[in-house]
Each structure stands twice: as C-alpha cells, then as structure tokens.
Design a protein around this motif. Structure first.
Motif, PDB file in Angstrom:
ATOM      1  N   LEU A  76       4.538  20.634  23.243  1.00 29.70           N
ATOM      2  CA  LEU A  76       3.955  19.453  22.594  1.00 29.70           C
ATOM      3  C   LEU A  76       4.850  18.218  22.708  1.00 29.70           C
ATOM      4  N   GLY A  77       6.059  18.404  23.258  1.00 29.35           N
ATOM      5  CA  GLY A  77       6.948  17.260  23.451  1.00 29.35           C
ATOM      6  C   GLY A  77       7.806  16.923  22.246  1.00 29.35           C
ATOM      7  N   ALA A  78       8.108  17.925  21.406  1.00 29.17           N
ATOM      8  CA  ALA A  78       8.914  17.685  20.206  1.00 29.17           C
ATOM      9  C   ALA A  78      10.272  17.089  20.550  1.00 29.17           C
ATOM     10  N   VAL A  79      10.892  17.586  21.629  1.00 34.08           N
ATOM     11  CA  VAL A  79      12.225  17.094  22.007  1.00 34.08           C
ATOM     12  C   VAL A  79      12.169  15.607  22.343  1.00 34.08           C
ATOM     13  N   ASP A  80      11.170  15.219  23.121  1.00 35.58           N
ATOM     14  CA  ASP A  80      11.016  13.811  23.512  1.00 35.58           C
ATOM     15  C   ASP A  80      10.803  12.931  22.271  1.00 35.58           C
ATOM     16  N   GLU A  81       9.955  13.397  21.344  1.00 34.90           N
ATOM     17  CA  GLU A  81       9.638  12.592  20.159  1.00 34.90           C
ATOM     18  C   GLU A  81      10.838  12.474  19.221  1.00 34.90           C
ATOM     19  N   PHE A  82      11.588  13.559  19.036  1.00 34.72           N
ATOM     20  CA  PHE A  82      12.771  13.497  18.190  1.00 34.72           C
ATOM     21  C   PHE A  82      13.784  12.499  18.755  1.00 34.72           C
ATOM     22  N   ARG A  83      13.984  12.568  20.070  1.00 31.85           N
ATOM     23  CA  ARG A  83      14.958  11.663  20.688  1.00 31.85           C
ATOM     24  C   ARG A  83      14.520  10.210  20.582  1.00 31.85           C
ATOM     25  N   GLU A  84      13.215   9.967  20.740  1.00 32.64           N
ATOM     26  CA  GLU A  84      12.704   8.602  20.582  1.00 32.64           C
ATOM     27  C   GLU A  84      12.956   8.069  19.177  1.00 32.64           C
ATOM     28  N   ASN A  85      13.060   8.985  18.217  1.00 24.98           N
ATOM     29  CA  ASN A  85      13.325   8.599  16.828  1.00 24.98           C
ATOM     30  C   ASN A  85      14.807   8.682  16.461  1.00 24.98           C
ATOM     31  N   GLY A  86      15.646   8.864  17.478  1.00 23.72           N
ATOM     32  CA  GLY A  86      17.086   8.835  17.261  1.00 23.72           C
ATOM     33  C   GLY A  86      17.663  10.079  16.596  1.00 23.72           C
ATOM     34  N   ILE A  87      16.959  11.211  16.706  1.00 19.73           N
ATOM     35  CA  ILE A  87      17.435  12.454  16.080  1.00 19.73           C
ATOM     36  C   ILE A  87      17.920  13.406  17.176  1.00 19.73           C
ATOM     37  N   LYS A  88      19.138  13.901  17.023  1.00 15.78           N
ATOM     38  CA  LYS A  88      19.723  14.819  18.009  1.00 15.78           C
ATOM     39  C   LYS A  88      18.975  16.147  17.971  1.00 15.78           C
ATOM     40  N   ILE A  89      18.504  16.593  19.130  1.00 12.26           N
ATOM     41  CA  ILE A  89      17.713  17.830  19.180  1.00 12.26           C
ATOM     42  C   ILE A  89      18.075  18.648  20.412  1.00 12.26           C
ATOM     43  N   PHE A  90      18.081  19.963  20.238  1.00 11.85           N
ATOM     44  CA  PHE A  90      18.465  20.906  21.289  1.00 11.85           C
ATOM     45  C   PHE A  90      17.218  21.609  21.821  1.00 11.85           C
ATOM     46  N   GLY A  91      16.962  21.400  23.118  1.00 13.02           N
ATOM     47  CA  GLY A  91      15.805  22.008  23.769  1.00 13.02           C
ATOM     48  C   GLY A  91      15.409  21.161  24.966  1.00 13.02           C
ATOM     49  N   PRO A  92      14.621  21.719  25.890  1.00  8.88           N
ATOM     50  CA  PRO A  92      14.204  20.971  27.078  1.00  8.88           C
ATOM     51  C   PRO A  92      13.091  19.973  26.762  1.00  8.88           C
ATOM     52  N   SER A  93      12.969  18.961  27.615  1.00 12.65           N
ATOM     53  CA  SER A  93      11.908  17.963  27.483  1.00 12.65           C
ATOM     54  C   SER A  93      10.543  18.592  27.761  1.00 12.65           C
ATOM     55  N   LYS A  94       9.480  17.828  27.477  1.00 15.31           N
ATOM     56  CA  LYS A  94       8.121  18.311  27.734  1.00 15.31           C
ATOM     57  C   LYS A  94       7.925  18.600  29.220  1.00 15.31           C
ATOM     58  N   LYS A  95       8.450  17.743  30.077  1.00  9.85           N
ATOM     59  CA  LYS A  95       8.316  17.943  31.529  1.00  9.85           C
ATOM     60  C   LYS A  95       9.025  19.227  31.965  1.00  9.85           C
ATOM     61  N   ALA A  96      10.254  19.423  31.473  1.00 10.84           N
ATOM     62  CA  ALA A  96      11.016  20.619  31.840  1.00 10.84           C
ATOM     63  C   ALA A  96      10.354  21.886  31.303  1.00 10.84           C
ATOM     64  N   SER A  97       9.628  21.760  30.195  1.00 12.71           N
ATOM     65  CA  SER A  97       8.977  22.919  29.567  1.00 12.71           C
ATOM     66  C   SER A  97       7.827  23.477  30.400  1.00 12.71           C
ATOM     67  N   LEU A  98       7.399  22.737  31.430  1.00  8.98           N
ATOM     68  CA  LEU A  98       6.374  23.250  32.338  1.00  8.98           C
ATOM     69  C   LEU A  98       6.839  24.511  33.069  1.00  8.98           C
ATOM     70  N   LEU A  99       8.153  24.739  33.127  1.00  7.69           N
ATOM     71  CA  LEU A  99       8.664  25.960  33.749  1.00  7.69           C
ATOM     72  C   LEU A  99       8.129  27.201  33.041  1.00  7.69           C
ATOM     73  N   GLU A 100       7.810  27.066  31.757  1.00  8.90           N
ATOM     74  CA  GLU A 100       7.132  28.147  31.041  1.00  8.90           C
ATOM     75  C   GLU A 100       5.647  27.868  30.868  1.00  8.90           C
ATOM     76  N   GLY A 101       5.302  26.609  30.688  1.00  8.53           N
ATOM     77  CA  GLY A 101       3.928  26.230  30.356  1.00  8.53           C
ATOM     78  C   GLY A 101       2.936  26.404  31.484  1.00  8.53           C
ATOM     79  N   SER A 102       3.427  26.450  32.738  1.00  7.23           N
ATOM     80  CA  SER A 102       2.540  26.652  33.883  1.00  7.23           C
ATOM     81  C   SER A 102       3.176  27.624  34.861  1.00  7.23           C
ATOM     82  N   LYS A 103       2.558  28.799  34.999  1.00  9.14           N
ATOM     83  CA  LYS A 103       3.078  29.813  35.926  1.00  9.14           C
ATOM     84  C   LYS A 103       3.046  29.293  37.363  1.00  9.14           C
ATOM     85  N   ALA A 104       1.988  28.521  37.696  1.00  6.28           N
ATOM     86  CA  ALA A 104       1.871  27.986  39.061  1.00  6.28           C
ATOM     87  C   ALA A 104       2.995  26.984  39.338  1.00  6.28           C
ATOM     88  N   TYR A 105       3.253  26.078  38.388  1.00  5.36           N
ATOM     89  CA  TYR A 105       4.351  25.107  38.543  1.00  5.36           C
ATOM     90  C   TYR A 105       5.679  25.838  38.718  1.00  5.36           C
TER      91      TYR A 105
END
Length: 413
Positions: A76-105
C-alpha cells in the motif's frame, strides 16, 4: 526511542519483543497488535489499521522509528507515505515491494540479473495458458501473480489438474484479481530453505538459515498453510550451499536492486530450493517470514534496533551479526478446521504454566482474564537448545501443558 511496529501477527510479536530488548528502546507501540504484544514488556497496542490514522498517531506521539511487519502495508506504500511525512521507517518502498507483490515482475527481475531460478512462462489469457500446459512435462508449478495469502501456488501432477487450477485462478477469479495473470514454472525437486537477509541497498547480510514446514500434517501431508513451524539453522544449508546462494542469488539480487534504483532498506526473504544442481530461488518476500521470525529472532544476539538504524543510515557494512550458538525449534498450534475454515472461540488452558520457552501470539482473544482462540494459527512456541534435538524436546514438552478444543500441531517439526 519510541518505536512503532505495524501488524498484528506472531511475526509482529517476535519483532516487538526483540526491539523492546534493546537499551535504545523505551517503548514499542504496535498497530493494531494482539494479545501477545499487549502483554509484552515495554509494549502497548494501538487500535489503528488505516495508514493515515497510524501516521497521525506517529506524529502526535513523536515516534522515532517505525518498522513494518506484513506485506499488505508495504504494497500500500506505507514506507513512501511515512517518509513523505518525515517519519523514519524501516522497509522497502512500494516499487521495491513488487518483488513480492507480482510473481511475474519478480521472475523477470531474476532473469535480468542472472539470479538462478526455475524456467517459466507468464500468461494473461486462459486459452493461451491452457494450450501451453498441453505441451509441458509434469509436474509443473502454477503461481497466481499477485498476493493470495499463501494459497496461490499449486504443484500440478497432470494436465487435468493444471487446467482446473488455471480455470479457478483465471476464469473463476478465486483470488479477486491476483490470479488473472499466472506464472507457470518448471518443477524443482529438492529441499526448501528460507534465508532472510537485511539490506540498505548497497550492502546485504544474511541471517541464520531456517526450514519452514508449510503442510498441515506430519510428513508434509495435507494442504499448504501459512507455516506450521520452523527450525533454525537449516541443516540442509551446508557451507557449500550457503556460498552458492550468496554468489548466484543474494549478490545478483543486490545488483538488481542497485541497478534499478529500488529504494530498499529492509528485510528480504529468499525462499530457495536446494536441488542436486545447487540452490535455486523460488520466490522473494519483502519482509520477515512468519513463523520464521519466531524461530530466528530469538537466536539473534545483535541489537536489532542498532542494526535497523545503521541500515537506514546506509551503514550496514559496519555491522556484524552475532548469533546464539545453538538451534531453535518453533511449533505452531492451530485451530480445528485450519487452513480452510478455522473454528474460533475455544478457551485456551495452560498458557500461564509455560516456562523457559518463548510464546508468540497470532490469533488469541482475551476476555475477563481468559484466553480464547481467535484465528487459524493461534500461537506458537519457540525453544532454544545447544542442539536441535534438545530444542525440539523442550518445545514439545511445553506444548503438552496447553489445551484447547481441536488443537492441532505437527509433531515432526
């Protein structure tokens, strides 16, 4: 530091407990958390699930660090949204999360960077996929492209079985869109292993290996589940296998992350198959596995908060991972009817009598001081021993103290 963990399962209980052990941590808030995190030292549940509400809480409370547990928040892009709000967060971006979110990708990514994996084809049309399965050698593996709660992978031993699987995925839309596109792979024979790593995008370091047990019944019988137990380390991951994994899979994956500028600061899970020709990559997960977290984190001697902070600052290369010299065994206790239609609401007896092992809560409800089942996977126990056999003996001895109607667990983890 005030730390926020996103999620509500056994994995999040294990993460919260390990984070709370750090002298750098004063408080761990868990959104939404569970009975286990509610009762854990330094931890407090916060009944929020919507990302915007969680960000609002993090700002109001002055959260210093957020850690994402499950894949849904990452997709859902939680990492991207937290960073946009200036909060330090540990985890991959929404784009990087496609490595799990799409088997074809993920398979196309593996192919681009020479990651050792099974041969495959991708299909978006049922008729073309149906034509293809008439020409292949069996067994084959059919995978729904998107997330399917661990149920989107089917090993098919015949054309009829493959056609039925394709029909349910692509035509009947069993997974509400996630199976409209499928990956059809060659079947690899061997032993599975889980290797979780941590990366800051420049450096990648492997954790201790593990062996998950996906099938519901002893001797790997019955349907696939989210996982019925884990041992760590995995005895099939020999020094030679580990070196091959690092060269042919791990380092090539890091190359791809770097080349494609994927914003990846987090855990990455490698599901591998150890064959006669060495290890092959089956899949990526972009977070810690569950119940792998419950088996691996208790063995970690290094300060997890310090490790995460160094990763977020791009200084993972300065870290040395230290482990307890021994082995762990994690066994999951499930409700009757799991994984299809678990029966909930049965009282759990004996939890307070458990000693010398970790209890991680997944699906439990607390009412008037009594515990009740509230999920398919109810809880799990993890024991550590000098050897795996000692760890197994300890965990199964403690399991005998717990009782609830229809309680099911494997006796061969």
């Amino acid at each position: 530091m005030k730390i926020l963990v996103l999620g509500s399962g056994g994995r999040e209980h294990a993460l919260s407990k390990k984070l709370a052990e750090s002298p750098l941590c004063s408080k761990v808030y868990v959104c939404p958390g569970n009975v286990g995190t509610m009762l854990e030292h330094k931890c407090q549940d916060v009944e929020l699930e919507d990302i915007e509400d969680i960000i609002g809480f993090a700002k109001t409370e002055g959260i210093d660090l957020a850690v994402v547990g499950p894949e849904k928040y990452l997709m859902l892009g939680a990492v991207d949204e937290f960073r946009e709000n200036g909060i330090k967060i540990f985890g991959p971006s929404k784009k990087a999360s496609l490595l799990e979110g799409s088997k074809a990708y993920a398979k196309e990514f593996m192919k681009r960077y020479g990651v050792k994996t099974a041969s495959y084809e991708v299909f978006e049309e049922f008729e073309k996929a149906k034509e293809y399965i008439g020409k292949v050698k069996y067994p084959i593996v059919i995978k729904a492209d998107g997330l399917a709660q661990g149920k989107g992978v089917v090993i098919c031993s015949s054309k009829d079985e493959a056609e039925d699987t394709l029909f349910s995925f692509m035509v009947e839309d069993l997974f509400k869109g996630s199976g409209k596109r499928v990956v059809i792979e060659e079947y690899l024979e061997g032993v599975e292993a889980s290797i979780i790593c941590i990366t800051d995008g420049k450096t990648i370091k492997p954790f201790i290996s593990a062996k998950d047990h996906k099938r519901l019944m002893d001797n790997d019988k019955g349907p696939n589940t989210g996982g019925m137990g884990v041992v760590a380390p995995n005895r099939y991951v020999t020094d030679d296998v580990f070196e091959e994994f690092k060269e042919d899979i791990m380092k090539r994956t890091l190359l791809g992350i770097s080349e494609e500028n994927l914003d990846y600061k987090g855990f990455i899970y490698f599901g591998i198959m150890i064959t006669k020709e060495g290890p092959y990559l089956l899949e990526y997960n972009v977070r810690f596995g569950d119940p792998e977290a419950q088996a691996i984190l208790p063995l970690l001697k290094s300060d997890l908060v310090e490790l995460i902070l160094k990763t977020l600052n791009g200084r993972l290369d300065e870290c040395e991972l230290k482990w307890i010299d021994g082995a762990s065994c994690n066994v999951v206790l499930a409700s009757s009817g799991y994984p299809v239609s678990p029966i909930l609401g049965d009282e759990i007896f004996g939890l307070q009598s458990i000693k010398d092992v970790d209890v991680f809560i997944s699906g439990v409800k607390l009412e008037n001081g009594r515990f009740y089942t509230n999920g398919g996977r109810v809880l799990s126990l993890t024991a550590i021993g000098e050897t795996l056999e000692l760890a197994r003996k300890k965990v199964y001895n403690e399991i005998e103290k717990i009782k609830f109607e229809g309680m099911h667990y494997r006796r061969d983890i």
